[in-house]
Write a protein that holds these residues in place. Structure first.
Motif, PDB file in Angstrom:
ATOM      1  N   ASN A 230      32.185  41.275  41.709  1.00 36.50           N
ATOM      2  CA  ASN A 230      31.986  43.244  41.720  1.00 36.50           C
ATOM      3  C   ASN A 230      31.851  43.975  43.128  1.00 36.50           C
ATOM      4  O   ASN A 230      31.760  45.128  43.799  1.00 36.50           O
ATOM      5  CB  ASN A 230      30.645  43.326  41.022  1.00 36.50           C
ATOM      6  N   ALA A 231      31.915  42.703  44.387  1.00 37.59           N
ATOM      7  CA  ALA A 231      31.402  43.221  45.534  1.00 37.59           C
ATOM      8  C   ALA A 231      31.781  41.883  46.505  1.00 37.59           C
ATOM      9  O   ALA A 231      31.829  41.136  46.101  1.00 37.59           O
ATOM     10  CB  ALA A 231      29.969  43.697  46.097  1.00 37.59           C
ATOM     11  N   ASP A 232      31.705  42.177  47.644  1.00 36.85           N
ATOM     12  CA  ASP A 232      32.505  41.077  48.265  1.00 36.85           C
ATOM     13  C   ASP A 232      31.150  40.488  48.626  1.00 36.85           C
ATOM     14  O   ASP A 232      30.112  41.068  49.763  1.00 36.85           O
ATOM     15  CB  ASP A 232      33.162  41.281  50.019  1.00 36.85           C
ATOM     16  N   PRO A 233      30.936  39.094  48.250  1.00 36.04           N
ATOM     17  CA  PRO A 233      29.761  38.703  48.728  1.00 36.04           C
ATOM     18  C   PRO A 233      29.283  38.564  50.067  1.00 36.04           C
ATOM     19  O   PRO A 233      27.710  38.310  51.248  1.00 36.04           O
ATOM     20  CB  PRO A 233      29.843  36.930  48.000  1.00 36.04           C
ATOM     21  N   ARG A 234      30.715  38.350  51.247  1.00 28.31           N
ATOM     22  CA  ARG A 234      29.766  38.647  52.448  1.00 28.31           C
ATOM     23  C   ARG A 234      29.566  39.731  53.324  1.00 28.31           C
ATOM     24  O   ARG A 234      28.366  39.937  54.404  1.00 28.31           O
ATOM     25  CB  ARG A 234      31.522  37.928  53.605  1.00 28.31           C
ATOM     26  N   LEU A 235      29.434  40.957  52.102  1.00 31.51           N
ATOM     27  CA  LEU A 235      29.037  41.995  52.845  1.00 31.51           C
ATOM     28  C   LEU A 235      27.621  42.846  51.827  1.00 31.51           C
ATOM     29  O   LEU A 235      26.885  43.503  52.126  1.00 31.51           O
ATOM     30  CB  LEU A 235      29.861  42.995  52.501  1.00 31.51           C
ATOM     31  N   PHE A 236      28.047  41.941  50.725  1.00 30.14           N
ATOM     32  CA  PHE A 236      26.817  43.065  50.047  1.00 30.14           C
ATOM     33  C   PHE A 236      25.513  40.920  49.585  1.00 30.14           C
ATOM     34  O   PHE A 236      26.849  40.133  48.881  1.00 30.14           O
ATOM     35  CB  PHE A 236      27.897  43.845  48.408  1.00 30.14           C
ATOM     36  N   ASN A 237      24.461  41.713  48.671  1.00 28.09           N
ATOM     37  CA  ASN A 237      24.141  40.770  48.538  1.00 28.09           C
ATOM     38  C   ASN A 237      23.667  41.200  46.370  1.00 28.09           C
ATOM     39  O   ASN A 237      24.375  41.710  46.217  1.00 28.09           O
ATOM     40  CB  ASN A 237      22.093  41.075  48.522  1.00 28.09           C
ATOM     41  N   ASN A 238      23.495  39.778  45.885  1.00 28.13           N
ATOM     42  CA  ASN A 238      23.167  39.734  44.827  1.00 28.13           C
ATOM     43  C   ASN A 238      24.847  40.644  44.098  1.00 28.13           C
ATOM     44  O   ASN A 238      24.729  41.416  43.230  1.00 28.13           O
ATOM     45  CB  ASN A 238      22.002  41.068  44.021  1.00 28.13           C
ATOM     46  N   THR A 239      25.644  39.772  43.894  1.00 31.18           N
ATOM     47  CA  THR A 239      27.449  40.290  43.877  1.00 31.18           C
ATOM     48  C   THR A 239      26.896  39.876  42.475  1.00 31.18           C
ATOM     49  O   THR A 239      26.393  38.280  41.616  1.00 31.18           O
ATOM     50  CB  THR A 239      28.278  39.650  43.666  1.00 31.18           C
ATOM     51  N   ILE A 240      27.522  40.241  40.833  1.00 31.01           N
ATOM     52  CA  ILE A 240      27.803  40.172  39.733  1.00 31.01           C
ATOM     53  C   ILE A 240      29.396  39.505  39.727  1.00 31.01           C
ATOM     54  O   ILE A 240      30.451  40.205  39.786  1.00 31.01           O
ATOM     55  CB  ILE A 240      27.134  41.144  39.537  1.00 31.01           C
ATOM     56  N   GLN A 241      29.528  38.202  38.854  1.00 29.49           N
ATOM     57  CA  GLN A 241      30.749  37.888  38.378  1.00 29.49           C
ATOM     58  C   GLN A 241      31.096  38.286  36.966  1.00 29.49           C
ATOM     59  O   GLN A 241      30.256  38.772  36.434  1.00 29.49           O
ATOM     60  CB  GLN A 241      30.697  36.057  38.376  1.00 29.49           C
ATOM     61  N   LEU A 242      31.789  39.144  37.992  1.00 26.40           N
ATOM     62  CA  LEU A 242      33.162  39.798  35.915  1.00 26.40           C
ATOM     63  C   LEU A 242      34.465  38.715  35.395  1.00 26.40           C
ATOM     64  O   LEU A 242      35.213  37.920  35.756  1.00 26.40           O
ATOM     65  CB  LEU A 242      34.012  40.800  37.136  1.00 26.40           C
ATOM     66  N   ASP A 243      33.634  38.444  34.550  1.00 23.63           N
ATOM     67  CA  ASP A 243      34.115  37.054  33.616  1.00 23.63           C
ATOM     68  C   ASP A 243      35.474  37.732  32.844  1.00 23.63           C
ATOM     69  O   ASP A 243      36.081  37.169  32.885  1.00 23.63           O
ATOM     70  CB  ASP A 243      32.789  36.512  32.822  1.00 23.63           C
ATOM     71  N   ASN A 244      35.517  38.760  32.581  1.00 20.61           N
ATOM     72  CA  ASN A 244      36.175  39.250  31.931  1.00 20.61           C
ATOM     73  C   ASN A 244      36.585  40.492  32.162  1.00 20.61           C
ATOM     74  O   ASN A 244      35.978  41.717  32.602  1.00 20.61           O
ATOM     75  CB  ASN A 244      36.399  39.610  30.155  1.00 20.61           C
ATOM     76  N   ILE A 245      38.528  41.535  32.611  1.00 22.71           N
ATOM     77  CA  ILE A 245      38.047  42.260  33.130  1.00 22.71           C
ATOM     78  C   ILE A 245      39.880  42.887  32.352  1.00 22.71           C
ATOM     79  O   ILE A 245      40.460  42.280  32.611  1.00 22.71           O
ATOM     80  CB  ILE A 245      38.545  42.198  34.584  1.00 22.71           C
ATOM     81  N   SER A 246      39.749  44.053  32.742  1.00 26.95           N
ATOM     82  CA  SER A 246      41.256  44.482  31.491  1.00 26.95           C
ATOM     83  C   SER A 246      42.266  45.092  33.126  1.00 26.95           C
ATOM     84  O   SER A 246      41.801  44.801  34.101  1.00 26.95           O
ATOM     85  CB  SER A 246      41.129  46.054  31.312  1.00 26.95           C
ATOM     86  N   TYR A 247      43.321  44.858  32.775  1.00 28.42           N
ATOM     87  CA  TYR A 247      44.372  45.055  33.359  1.00 28.42           C
ATOM     88  C   TYR A 247      44.298  46.663  34.125  1.00 28.42           C
ATOM     89  O   TYR A 247      44.100  46.602  36.214  1.00 28.42           O
ATOM     90  CB  TYR A 247      46.049  45.260  32.974  1.00 28.42           C
ATOM     91  N   ALA A 248      44.057  47.518  33.514  1.00 26.16           N
ATOM     92  CA  ALA A 248      43.360  48.134  34.280  1.00 26.16           C
ATOM     93  C   ALA A 248      42.968  48.812  35.825  1.00 26.16           C
ATOM     94  O   ALA A 248      42.411  49.266  36.054  1.00 26.16           O
ATOM     95  CB  ALA A 248      43.801  49.907  32.850  1.00 26.16           C
ATOM     96  N   GLU A 249      41.369  47.955  34.971  1.00 22.31           N
ATOM     97  CA  GLU A 249      40.399  48.103  35.883  1.00 22.31           C
ATOM     98  C   GLU A 249      40.813  47.370  37.293  1.00 22.31           C
ATOM     99  O   GLU A 249      40.349  47.505  38.243  1.00 22.31           O
ATOM    100  CB  GLU A 249      39.213  48.219  35.367  1.00 22.31           C
ATOM    101  N   ALA A 250      41.226  46.235  37.021  1.00 25.37           N
ATOM    102  CA  ALA A 250      41.857  45.063  38.040  1.00 25.37           C
ATOM    103  C   ALA A 250      42.855  46.287  38.646  1.00 25.37           C
ATOM    104  O   ALA A 250      42.815  46.520  39.917  1.00 25.37           O
ATOM    105  CB  ALA A 250      42.305  44.257  37.792  1.00 25.37           C
ATOM    106  N   ILE A 251      43.791  46.924  38.430  1.00 23.71           N
ATOM    107  CA  ILE A 251      44.831  47.953  39.112  1.00 23.71           C
ATOM    108  C   ILE A 251      43.947  48.621  39.719  1.00 23.71           C
ATOM    109  O   ILE A 251      44.235  49.108  40.810  1.00 23.71           O
ATOM    110  CB  ILE A 251      45.927  48.065  37.908  1.00 23.71           C
ATOM    111  N   GLU A 252      43.244  49.371  38.677  1.00 21.41           N
ATOM    112  CA  GLU A 252      42.177  50.882  39.884  1.00 21.41           C
ATOM    113  C   GLU A 252      41.570  50.117  41.130  1.00 21.41           C
ATOM    114  O   GLU A 252      41.966  50.388  42.511  1.00 21.41           O
ATOM    115  CB  GLU A 252      41.036  50.943  39.105  1.00 21.41           C
ATOM    116  N   MET A 253      40.867  48.396  40.925  1.00 21.25           N
ATOM    117  CA  MET A 253      40.027  48.627  42.174  1.00 21.25           C
ATOM    118  C   MET A 253      41.105  47.892  43.435  1.00 21.25           C
ATOM    119  O   MET A 253      40.520  47.766  44.317  1.00 21.25           O
ATOM    120  CB  MET A 253      39.790  46.602  41.691  1.00 21.25           C
TER     121      MET A 253
END
Length: 424
Positions: A230-253
């Motif tokens: 959910n964020a670049d671990p080099r810049l943010f602490n305590n990042t969360i892995q997104l186990d599943n994500i939709s095409y639409a959300e990935a396109i937005e990201m």
């Protein structure tokens, strides 16, 4: 038939290349197509060669020799026999670029960029294919320029999908019988047979093109992270892995600048409903993240940081309103100079726009705008996009920041700030 894509970090040195070989041993029974980037930071190094050549600083040959030495060290670490044919193959690739550097530059920067920077992928795939064969994994090296046809919009070439699909479907399936097929990411070829590139970090897109044209069962992109976060671990602490994500959300990201997947990658996969896995080459046994058509009920806040941004403020010299006609002319100028607009804001008399800071492109734009507008440019900025915002997340982003522009649309907020090193 699956498609694998390995990025530069996965083949940056001898241990990394040997690790890739171990991963591939687990898939020997698959009809597997591999798309591979340039090794390590080779693309960055070759970009410096291009700039030195165009500016005629006298350093282009020196910089190219540093790239040669890096790849010679890879060869020496992988092949015990100094007479192995791969040494001559690599030397010939460098000679092709040396011929370019011997003449004074006559062509456009973008054309020269594609002819020189493409060396990186040709080197890495030649070395990896030779080593895979040396290790008993039968591999066919395929020149991607025989498969992907583009226009001649150098550095950001557009794919001719009809011809590309015809070529891939004709060339690739017969090669996949009882062997791996390894090809280059990022590259294509114009109808005049000049090398083109698909945009920086375009190897993911290459893999998606092949997956779509071959109706692959899935595409796996191997990264140095455990999956999509959910964020670049080099810049943010305590990042969360997104186990599943939709095409639409990935396109937005990716639209907002997430670096883990190239922005053009997802649409070809979505059109064919081809699942995308993002997995770790460091921990290949881990599940990774899956991008698919399946909708996800709720996401955590997702932070995307886009560096190397600039704020351009534009005011009409005659103090007229910035109306629809002026907007049309301004965006035509941005398109003409191929400058990406990431965020805008306007008042009655002024127009502010956040853009990628690319000095070589900006010079022409500013010169054109100077005829009718007063401009003010501020660089060294970062654009932070927050998807699925919360009050807590917004407050954290705003804390002790100099905010130059801010915008909120739906579940997404964007803040343009002076460059920062870290968030927590």
């Amino acid at each position: 038939m699956p498609v694998f894509k390995f990025g530069g970090a996965s083949i940056k040195d001898v241990p990394a290349i040997k690790n890739v070989v171990q991963i591939l041993r687990q898939y020997q029974q698959e009809n597997l197509l591999l798309v591979v980037s340039a090794s390590g930071k080779t693309t960055n190094a070759l970009e410096k060669v291009v700039l030195a050549y165009v500016q005629q600083t006298g350093q282009a040959e020196v910089l190219l020799q540093a790239v040669r030495q890096q790849h010679l060290e890879l060869l020496q670490g992988l092949f015990n026999n100094p007479q192995h044919p791969i040494y001559d193959e690599i030397n010939d690739l460098f000679v092709d670029v040396e011929w370019i550097l011997e003449e004074e530059p006559q062509d456009s920067y973008d054309y020269l960029y594609d002819q020189i920077v493409s060396l990186g992928e040709l080197l890495s795939t030649s070395i990896l294919a030779a080593y895979l064969n040396e290790e008993g994994l039968k591999t066919h090296w395929l020149d991607v320029r025989d498969c992907i046809l583009t226009d001649n919009n150098y550095r950001d070439a557009q794919v001719d999908w009809t011809e590309t699909q015809n070529r891939i479907q004709k060339i690739v399936p017969p090669l996949l019988q009882n062997q791996l097929v390894l090809t280059q990411g990022f590259l294509g070829s114009s109808s005049e047979n000049f090398t083109t590139t698909l945009g920086r970090e375009g190897s993911d897109y290459t893999a998606a093109i092949f997956a779509s044209c071959l109706n692959s069962q899935e595409l796996t992109i191997w990264k140095d992270v455990p999956g999509l976060l959910n964020a670049d671990p080099r810049l943010f602490n305590n990042t969360i892995q997104l186990d599943n994500i939709s095409y639409a959300e990935a396109i937005e990201m990716t639209y907002y600048g997430a670096q883990v997947i190239h922005p053009k990658t997802l649409r070809p996969l979505q059109n064919k409903n081809i699942p995308l896995w993002v997995k770790s080459f460091v921990q290949p046994q881990e599940r990774g993240s899956l991008v698919s058509a399946e909708e996800v009920e709720q996401y955590p806040p997702i932070f995307v940081v886009k560096k190397n941004q600039a704020l351009l403020k534009i005011k009409a010299k005659d103090f007229h309103f910035v109306d629809e006609a002026r907007f049309s002319a301004l965006f035509a100028s941005f398109a003409k100079h191929r400058i990406k607009v990431n965020m805008t804001q306007n008042t009655a008399l002024a127009f502010s726009v956040c853009i990628n800071y690319e000095p070589q492109k900006l010079g022409g734009l500013l010169e054109e705008l100077a005829q009718a507008y007063m401009t003010e440019l501020r660089s060294d900025l970062q654009l932070i996009s927050l998807r699925h915002q919360t009050d807590e997340a917004l407050s954290m982003l705003r804390h002790n920041k100099e905010i130059l522009l801010e915008e909120h649309i739906g579940c997404t907020s964007q803040l343009l700030i002076a460059a920062e090193a870290n968030w927590s």
